[in-house]
Motif scaffolding. Sequence first.
Motif, PDB file in Angstrom:
ATOM      1  N   ASP A   1      37.740  32.981  30.182  1.00 42.11           N
ATOM      2  CA  ASP A   1      36.546  32.440  30.835  1.00 42.11           C
ATOM      3  C   ASP A   1      35.869  33.451  31.746  1.00 42.11           C
ATOM      4  O   ASP A   1      34.710  33.255  32.131  1.00 42.11           O
ATOM      5  CB  ASP A   1      36.903  31.188  31.646  1.00 42.11           C
ATOM      6  CG  ASP A   1      37.401  30.050  30.767  1.00 42.11           C
ATOM      7  OD1 ASP A   1      37.055  30.042  29.565  1.00 42.11           O
ATOM      8  OD2 ASP A   1      38.144  29.188  31.276  1.00 42.11           O
ATOM      9  N   ASP A   2      36.592  34.524  32.115  1.00 41.42           N
ATOM     10  CA  ASP A   2      36.009  35.540  32.992  1.00 41.42           C
ATOM     11  C   ASP A   2      35.159  36.547  32.225  1.00 41.42           C
ATOM     12  O   ASP A   2      34.555  37.433  32.833  1.00 41.42           O
ATOM     13  CB  ASP A   2      37.116  36.287  33.736  1.00 41.42           C
ATOM     14  CG  ASP A   2      37.816  35.414  34.755  1.00 41.42           C
ATOM     15  OD1 ASP A   2      37.150  34.517  35.315  1.00 41.42           O
ATOM     16  OD2 ASP A   2      39.024  35.604  34.985  1.00 41.42           O
ATOM     17  N   PHE A   3      35.111  36.423  30.897  1.00 37.51           N
ATOM     18  CA  PHE A   3      34.359  37.353  30.054  1.00 37.51           C
ATOM     19  C   PHE A   3      33.225  36.612  29.367  1.00 37.51           C
ATOM     20  O   PHE A   3      33.418  35.496  28.872  1.00 37.51           O
ATOM     21  CB  PHE A   3      35.270  37.981  28.988  1.00 37.51           C
ATOM     22  CG  PHE A   3      36.403  38.801  29.551  1.00 37.51           C
ATOM     23  CD1 PHE A   3      36.325  40.180  29.609  1.00 37.51           C
ATOM     24  CD2 PHE A   3      37.557  38.181  30.021  1.00 37.51           C
ATOM     25  CE1 PHE A   3      37.383  40.930  30.114  1.00 37.51           C
ATOM     26  CE2 PHE A   3      38.615  38.917  30.530  1.00 37.51           C
ATOM     27  CZ  PHE A   3      38.515  40.299  30.587  1.00 37.51           C
ATOM     28  N   SER A   4      32.059  37.235  29.345  1.00 36.11           N
ATOM     29  CA  SER A   4      30.921  36.626  28.653  1.00 36.11           C
ATOM     30  C   SER A   4      30.049  37.731  28.064  1.00 36.11           C
ATOM     31  O   SER A   4      30.174  38.904  28.435  1.00 36.11           O
ATOM     32  CB  SER A   4      30.109  35.746  29.601  1.00 36.11           C
ATOM     33  OG  SER A   4      29.579  36.504  30.669  1.00 36.11           O
ATOM     34  N   LYS A   5      29.168  37.341  27.161  1.00 33.61           N
ATOM     35  CA  LYS A   5      28.289  38.307  26.518  1.00 33.61           C
ATOM     36  C   LYS A   5      26.929  37.687  26.279  1.00 33.61           C
ATOM     37  O   LYS A   5      26.809  36.531  25.857  1.00 33.61           O
ATOM     38  CB  LYS A   5      28.885  38.771  25.182  1.00 33.61           C
ATOM     39  CG  LYS A   5      27.995  39.743  24.410  1.00 33.61           C
ATOM     40  CD  LYS A   5      28.575  40.051  23.041  1.00 33.61           C
ATOM     41  CE  LYS A   5      27.634  40.949  22.245  1.00 33.61           C
ATOM     42  NZ  LYS A   5      28.112  41.189  20.865  1.00 33.61           N
ATOM     43  N   GLU A   6      25.888  38.471  26.570  1.00 34.08           N
ATOM     44  CA  GLU A   6      24.518  38.074  26.249  1.00 34.08           C
ATOM     45  C   GLU A   6      23.803  39.294  25.701  1.00 34.08           C
ATOM     46  O   GLU A   6      23.649  40.298  26.390  1.00 34.08           O
ATOM     47  CB  GLU A   6      23.795  37.542  27.484  1.00 34.08           C
ATOM     48  CG  GLU A   6      22.389  37.057  27.188  1.00 34.08           C
ATOM     49  CD  GLU A   6      21.724  36.403  28.380  1.00 34.08           C
ATOM     50  OE1 GLU A   6      20.518  36.109  28.299  1.00 34.08           O
ATOM     51  OE2 GLU A   6      22.406  36.197  29.402  1.00 34.08           O
ATOM     52  N   ASP A   7      23.381  39.220  24.455  1.00 32.58           N
ATOM     53  CA  ASP A   7      22.829  40.370  23.740  1.00 32.58           C
ATOM     54  C   ASP A   7      23.874  41.492  23.738  1.00 32.58           C
ATOM     55  O   ASP A   7      24.974  41.300  23.255  1.00 32.58           O
ATOM     56  CB  ASP A   7      21.507  40.806  24.366  1.00 32.58           C
ATOM     57  CG  ASP A   7      20.437  39.732  24.237  1.00 32.58           C
ATOM     58  OD1 ASP A   7      20.465  38.990  23.238  1.00 32.58           O
ATOM     59  OD2 ASP A   7      19.601  39.602  25.151  1.00 32.58           O
ATOM     60  N   ASP A   8      23.533  42.663  24.288  1.00 37.24           N
ATOM     61  CA  ASP A   8      24.474  43.783  24.291  1.00 37.24           C
ATOM     62  C   ASP A   8      25.192  43.934  25.631  1.00 37.24           C
ATOM     63  O   ASP A   8      25.862  44.939  25.863  1.00 37.24           O
ATOM     64  CB  ASP A   8      23.741  45.092  23.975  1.00 37.24           C
ATOM     65  CG  ASP A   8      23.229  45.134  22.545  1.00 37.24           C
ATOM     66  OD1 ASP A   8      23.879  44.530  21.682  1.00 37.24           O
ATOM     67  OD2 ASP A   8      22.189  45.774  22.316  1.00 37.24           O
ATOM     68  N   VAL A   9      25.044  42.965  26.517  1.00 36.09           N
ATOM     69  CA  VAL A   9      25.621  43.068  27.853  1.00 36.09           C
ATOM     70  C   VAL A   9      26.859  42.189  27.967  1.00 36.09           C
ATOM     71  O   VAL A   9      26.795  40.969  27.761  1.00 36.09           O
ATOM     72  CB  VAL A   9      24.600  42.670  28.937  1.00 36.09           C
ATOM     73  CG1 VAL A   9      25.241  42.771  30.322  1.00 36.09           C
ATOM     74  CG2 VAL A   9      23.362  43.557  28.865  1.00 36.09           C
ATOM     75  N   TYR A  10      27.980  42.827  28.305  1.00 36.72           N
ATOM     76  CA  TYR A  10      29.236  42.126  28.557  1.00 36.72           C
ATOM     77  C   TYR A  10      29.426  42.026  30.067  1.00 36.72           C
ATOM     78  O   TYR A  10      29.282  43.028  30.784  1.00 36.72           O
ATOM     79  CB  TYR A  10      30.420  42.875  27.949  1.00 36.72           C
ATOM     80  CG  TYR A  10      30.400  42.926  26.442  1.00 36.72           C
ATOM     81  CD1 TYR A  10      31.223  42.099  25.692  1.00 36.72           C
ATOM     82  CD2 TYR A  10      29.562  43.815  25.772  1.00 36.72           C
ATOM     83  CE1 TYR A  10      31.212  42.152  24.309  1.00 36.72           C
ATOM     84  CE2 TYR A  10      29.533  43.871  24.387  1.00 36.72           C
ATOM     85  CZ  TYR A  10      30.352  43.033  23.663  1.00 36.72           C
ATOM     86  OH  TYR A  10      30.335  43.088  22.284  1.00 36.72           O
ATOM     87  N   THR A  11      29.755  40.837  30.540  1.00 33.03           N
ATOM     88  CA  THR A  11      29.961  40.631  31.977  1.00 33.03           C
ATOM     89  C   THR A  11      31.395  40.185  32.222  1.00 33.03           C
ATOM     90  O   THR A  11      31.884  39.256  31.574  1.00 33.03           O
ATOM     91  CB  THR A  11      28.987  39.581  32.535  1.00 33.03           C
ATOM     92  OG1 THR A  11      27.639  40.023  32.317  1.00 33.03           O
ATOM     93  CG2 THR A  11      29.218  39.371  34.026  1.00 33.03           C
ATOM     94  N   ILE A  12      32.056  40.867  33.159  1.00 33.82           N
ATOM     95  CA  ILE A  12      33.422  40.533  33.541  1.00 33.82           C
ATOM     96  C   ILE A  12      33.403  40.078  34.994  1.00 33.82           C
ATOM     97  O   ILE A  12      32.975  40.839  35.880  1.00 33.82           O
ATOM     98  CB  ILE A  12      34.379  41.738  33.402  1.00 33.82           C
ATOM     99  CG1 ILE A  12      34.331  42.298  31.971  1.00 33.82           C
ATOM    100  CG2 ILE A  12      35.795  41.350  33.778  1.00 33.82           C
ATOM    101  CD1 ILE A  12      33.490  43.536  31.854  1.00 33.82           C
ATOM    102  N   GLN A  13      33.814  38.846  35.245  1.00 32.02           N
ATOM    103  CA  GLN A  13      33.905  38.339  36.603  1.00 32.02           C
ATOM    104  C   GLN A  13      35.190  38.860  37.239  1.00 32.02           C
ATOM    105  O   GLN A  13      36.272  38.729  36.677  1.00 32.02           O
ATOM    106  CB  GLN A  13      33.898  36.807  36.609  1.00 32.02           C
ATOM    107  CG  GLN A  13      32.658  36.189  35.971  1.00 32.02           C
ATOM    108  CD  GLN A  13      31.385  36.524  36.732  1.00 32.02           C
ATOM    109  OE1 GLN A  13      31.410  36.730  37.950  1.00 32.02           O
ATOM    110  NE2 GLN A  13      30.268  36.571  36.015  1.00 32.02           N
ATOM    111  N   LEU A  14      35.048  39.456  38.421  1.00 30.98           N
ATOM    112  CA  LEU A  14      36.187  40.031  39.124  1.00 30.98           C
ATOM    113  C   LEU A  14      36.499  39.197  40.360  1.00 30.98           C
ATOM    114  O   LEU A  14      35.622  38.941  41.184  1.00 30.98           O
ATOM    115  CB  LEU A  14      35.887  41.478  39.534  1.00 30.98           C
ATOM    116  CG  LEU A  14      35.539  42.429  38.383  1.00 30.98           C
ATOM    117  CD1 LEU A  14      35.117  43.778  38.923  1.00 30.98           C
ATOM    118  CD2 LEU A  14      36.736  42.581  37.442  1.00 30.98           C
TER     119      LEU A  14
END
Length: 312
Positions: free
Chosen positions: A184-197
Amino acid sequence: MKRIIGTLLLLSVLILAACNSGDDKSEKEQVVEAFKNTVEATSFESVSNVDINLEGNFSDPTVDPYLQMINDMEISFDSVYDKDAGKQQVTFNLSGQMAPMSINLSVPFLQDLESEKIYIRTDSLVENFGMMFPIPQELNGKLLEVDLAELEQAQGTEEQIDPEELTAQAQQIIKDILNEKSEDDFSKEDDVYTIQLTKEDLISLVEKSGELSGDALSGEEIEQMRADLEEAAEQTTIHKSELQLTIDDDLIKNQTFVADVEVSENGEDMRIDLTFDTTYENINGDVEFSINPEEEEIITPEELQMLQMQGF
């Protein structure tokens, strides 16, 4: 000293990410694979910009001008890395006001990983601080050479480091932290990966990085560091902390670390907004260094000390 410098350089490289974008992999698996690919990069160039905004509630009003001074500073880093050449160069750039003077600083550092030496171009230091500190004008046009092996020997530390072992250990630290996180801490939108820290992630990273220092930190010092981290965590509220990775053609094009942190202690508060944005180019390509010790005049710390003594 070598372990600390090597660890910092390596961790800065690990912030790069390249992603194997197989459709059958989750965002978490893709990010984990990205860090694995990154440490295998043989070369890269990067430009990093740091944006800091500090707001505080302090009983001492004289603190406010210093906060504003930091907020107005422009800070950036230019990096070049070549694994085969065994070299990494970082240029630290800073401009701003430090009353009553203006600063426009640009200091390149070259680390030769094979000879275990660091070369520092000193022209900008002389230009900005020569009148305030004992920095002789004779440093202009020269490289200050620092022999890390000699420095450690003088400090009574002669342990040799295996760079490959250090790389493997640091890589494993990042993998462990990422693997321990929830999907759940990882997500993706288009080419952007977001990691919640989370706060725990950041504490774990600092703790594990401290363990890489080996004999540079004693067991008591590491335990004290952990205690300090736990105390700091109790006084800290993280409003936002995430890493955004932009991937294109399985290579990182941009990475941005964003943090919004509030620290409270003894009735005083400080809020820190930090953005660390890095753009990468020429990954695994041919790179060039602006510092070439073989063609430039070298000055040692001992020679610098002699010049400083002659100035008094």
